[in-house]
Scaffold this motif. Structure first.
Motif, PDB file in Angstrom:
ATOM      1  N   ALA A 110       0.827  -1.210   0.000  1.00 13.54           N
ATOM      2  CA  ALA A 110       0.000   0.000   0.000  1.00 13.54           C
ATOM      3  C   ALA A 110       0.862   1.261   0.000  1.00 13.54           C
ATOM      4  O   ALA A 110       0.593   2.210  -0.753  1.00 13.54           O
ATOM      5  CB  ALA A 110      -0.921  -0.003   1.224  1.00 13.54           C
ATOM      6  N   ASN A 111       1.901   1.280   0.834  1.00 12.44           N
ATOM      7  CA  ASN A 111       2.773   2.455   0.890  1.00 12.44           C
ATOM      8  C   ASN A 111       3.459   2.712  -0.441  1.00 12.44           C
ATOM      9  O   ASN A 111       3.555   3.866  -0.898  1.00 12.44           O
ATOM     10  CB  ASN A 111       3.824   2.289   1.992  1.00 12.44           C
ATOM     11  N   ALA A 112       3.961   1.636  -1.065  1.00 11.63           N
ATOM     12  CA  ALA A 112       4.629   1.794  -2.356  1.00 11.63           C
ATOM     13  C   ALA A 112       3.648   2.272  -3.418  1.00 11.63           C
ATOM     14  O   ALA A 112       3.960   3.155  -4.229  1.00 11.63           O
ATOM     15  CB  ALA A 112       5.285   0.488  -2.774  1.00 11.63           C
ATOM     16  N   LEU A 113       2.455   1.707  -3.412  1.00 10.41           N
ATOM     17  CA  LEU A 113       1.442   2.110  -4.395  1.00 10.41           C
ATOM     18  C   LEU A 113       1.096   3.587  -4.284  1.00 10.41           C
ATOM     19  O   LEU A 113       0.977   4.287  -5.289  1.00 10.41           O
ATOM     20  CB  LEU A 113       0.179   1.265  -4.221  1.00 10.41           C
ATOM     21  N   THR A 114       0.941   4.064  -3.062  1.00 13.30           N
ATOM     22  CA  THR A 114       0.559   5.469  -2.901  1.00 13.30           C
ATOM     23  C   THR A 114       1.660   6.421  -3.364  1.00 13.30           C
ATOM     24  O   THR A 114       1.396   7.595  -3.630  1.00 13.30           O
ATOM     25  CB  THR A 114       0.199   5.796  -1.438  1.00 13.30           C
ATOM     26  N   SER A 115       2.880   5.913  -3.487  1.00 17.21           N
ATOM     27  CA  SER A 115       3.976   6.766  -3.946  1.00 17.21           C
ATOM     28  C   SER A 115       4.202   6.695  -5.456  1.00 17.21           C
ATOM     29  O   SER A 115       4.991   7.470  -5.995  1.00 17.21           O
ATOM     30  CB  SER A 115       5.276   6.400  -3.218  1.00 17.21           C
ATOM     31  N   VAL A 116       3.506   5.768  -6.152  1.00 15.21           N
ATOM     32  CA  VAL A 116       3.732   5.656  -7.603  1.00 15.21           C
ATOM     33  C   VAL A 116       2.494   5.911  -8.449  1.00 15.21           C
ATOM     34  O   VAL A 116       2.595   6.341  -9.597  1.00 15.21           O
ATOM     35  CB  VAL A 116       4.316   4.276  -8.001  1.00 15.21           C
ATOM     36  N   LEU A 117       1.308   5.637  -7.914  1.00 13.74           N
ATOM     37  CA  LEU A 117       0.116   5.810  -8.764  1.00 13.74           C
ATOM     38  C   LEU A 117      -0.085   7.286  -9.072  1.00 13.74           C
ATOM     39  O   LEU A 117       0.336   8.165  -8.316  1.00 13.74           O
ATOM     40  CB  LEU A 117      -1.119   5.200  -8.117  1.00 13.74           C
ATOM     41  N   GLY A 118      -0.720   7.550 -10.235  1.00 18.29           N
ATOM     42  CA  GLY A 118      -0.889   8.935 -10.662  1.00 18.29           C
ATOM     43  C   GLY A 118      -2.223   9.157 -11.336  1.00 18.29           C
ATOM     44  O   GLY A 118      -3.115   8.293 -11.303  1.00 18.29           O
ATOM     45  N   ALA A 119      -2.335  10.274 -11.988  1.00 12.98           N
ATOM     46  CA  ALA A 119      -3.605  10.651 -12.622  1.00 12.98           C
ATOM     47  C   ALA A 119      -4.009   9.674 -13.717  1.00 12.98           C
ATOM     48  O   ALA A 119      -5.197   9.539 -14.021  1.00 12.98           O
ATOM     49  CB  ALA A 119      -3.492  12.062 -13.185  1.00 12.98           C
ATOM     50  N   ARG A 120      -3.031   8.998 -14.329  1.00 14.47           N
ATOM     51  CA  ARG A 120      -3.345   8.054 -15.404  1.00 14.47           C
ATOM     52  C   ARG A 120      -3.833   6.715 -14.878  1.00 14.47           C
ATOM     53  O   ARG A 120      -4.480   5.951 -15.605  1.00 14.47           O
ATOM     54  CB  ARG A 120      -2.100   7.815 -16.267  1.00 14.47           C
ATOM     55  N   THR A 121      -3.520   6.402 -13.627  1.00 19.05           N
ATOM     56  CA  THR A 121      -3.775   5.069 -13.091  1.00 19.05           C
ATOM     57  C   THR A 121      -5.275   4.781 -13.006  1.00 19.05           C
ATOM     58  O   THR A 121      -6.028   5.550 -12.408  1.00 19.05           O
ATOM     59  CB  THR A 121      -3.146   4.918 -11.696  1.00 19.05           C
ATOM     60  N   LYS A 122      -5.686   3.656 -13.586  1.00 24.63           N
ATOM     61  CA  LYS A 122      -7.103   3.289 -13.620  1.00 24.63           C
ATOM     62  C   LYS A 122      -7.398   1.916 -12.999  1.00 24.63           C
ATOM     63  O   LYS A 122      -8.498   1.684 -12.534  1.00 24.63           O
ATOM     64  CB  LYS A 122      -7.610   3.303 -15.070  1.00 24.63           C
ATOM     65  N   ARG A 123      -6.420   1.017 -13.004  1.00 23.76           N
ATOM     66  CA  ARG A 123      -6.655  -0.325 -12.465  1.00 23.76           C
ATOM     67  C   ARG A 123      -5.437  -0.774 -11.657  1.00 23.76           C
ATOM     68  O   ARG A 123      -4.311  -0.742 -12.155  1.00 23.76           O
ATOM     69  CB  ARG A 123      -6.934  -1.340 -13.582  1.00 23.76           C
TER      70      ARG A 123
END
Length: 268
Positions: free
Chosen positions: A204-217
């Protein structure tokens, strides 16, 4: 009515018992890992309306059995070209049986290879294999990154995979379940180490640092059968994302995977 064209993904299987992901573009169909029997992978492909006869290439991440179990069978039965880095080939070759020389290809870490209309970036991870690497695929401005089998996510990896349209991201274990579980302490230490697997919280921590406006799934993957459950992994990641004001369910979908059931073939 014709099918929608684009970068399509199905996580055929994900978990400690076997892993395989299917990627499709108008000109390429490939598998990343084949950690189940050939028969099971064919069945999973059929469940999304596809067949292994259509697959062009098989990319391997590392030599652990839950990623290579079906590699040799698929190479022989379907004539698939198999790609892995040199050290992984050295470790994998004795385990998968005979594969024709012309079907063996080298794909070293930190490089990009182009297959038709698909560009694939490899990147190294921290895991107790010889030379483990994962992949981010790119097609027509869309990207999908697989980040599993790693003890931590380095800034280098984050820089490669940030703001992808889709992710398969590791949530291997709940730390308390693992610590209280039946595994011997040496195995617990391995899983918890920097060369082990990401916990639900780490994922979860890693995801919150990489996902962005383009991320959909976002697919939560590689869950341990003994030390995790889908609902717990999903809730842990969802809560940590919501605590940081990410729009789970609005801006992007948080999706579960399964070791024996494929996700729908989705267009990113």
């Amino acid at each position: 009515m014709s099918e929608e064209v684009g970068l399509k993904v199905s996580v055929l299987a994900s978990g400690s018992t076997g892993n395989a992901t299917y990627i499709e573009t108008p000109k390429q169909k490939l598998l990343i890992d084949a950690g189940l029997s050939g028969k099971k992978i064919e069945g999973l492909m059929n469940s999304i309306g596809r067949t292994l006869k259509d697959v062009d290439k098989l990319l391997v991440t590392h030599e652990h059995s839950d990623h290579i179990k079906g590699v040799g069978v698929l190479a022989r039965r379907y004539g698939l070209d198999v790609y892995a880095n040199e050290k992984t080939w050295e470790q994998m070759a004795p385990k998968i049986g005979q594969v024709k020389t012309e079907q063996k290809h080298i794909f070293e870490r930190e490089t990009v290879q182009t297959f038709g209309d698909l560009d694939v970036q490899s990147f190294g991870v921290s895991h107790d294999a010889t030379d483990p690497q994962f992949y981010e695929v790119h097609y027509a401005g869309k990207s999908f990154a697989i980040v599993t089998d790693t003890g931590y996510v380095s800034d280098r990896i984050k820089g490669i995979v940030e703001n992808a349209d889709g992710y398969l991201f590791e949530c291997n274990h709940d730390t308390e379940m693992l610590r209280a579980g039946i595994y011997p302490w040496s195995l617990k230490q391995r899983i918890l180490s920097d060369q082990g697997h990401l916990s639900n919280e780490d994922g979860a921590n890693a995801l919150t640092s990489v996902l962005g406006a383009r991320t959909k799934r976002i697919y939560l993957g590689h869950l341990s059968q003994e030390n995790n459950v889908k609902e717990l992994a999903h809730l842990t990641v969802q809560r940590q994302m919501q605590a940081k004001d990410f729009g789970v369910g609005q801006d992007f979908l948080l999706l579960d995977t399964d070791p024996a059931q494929a996700t729908e073939l989705a267009v990113l």
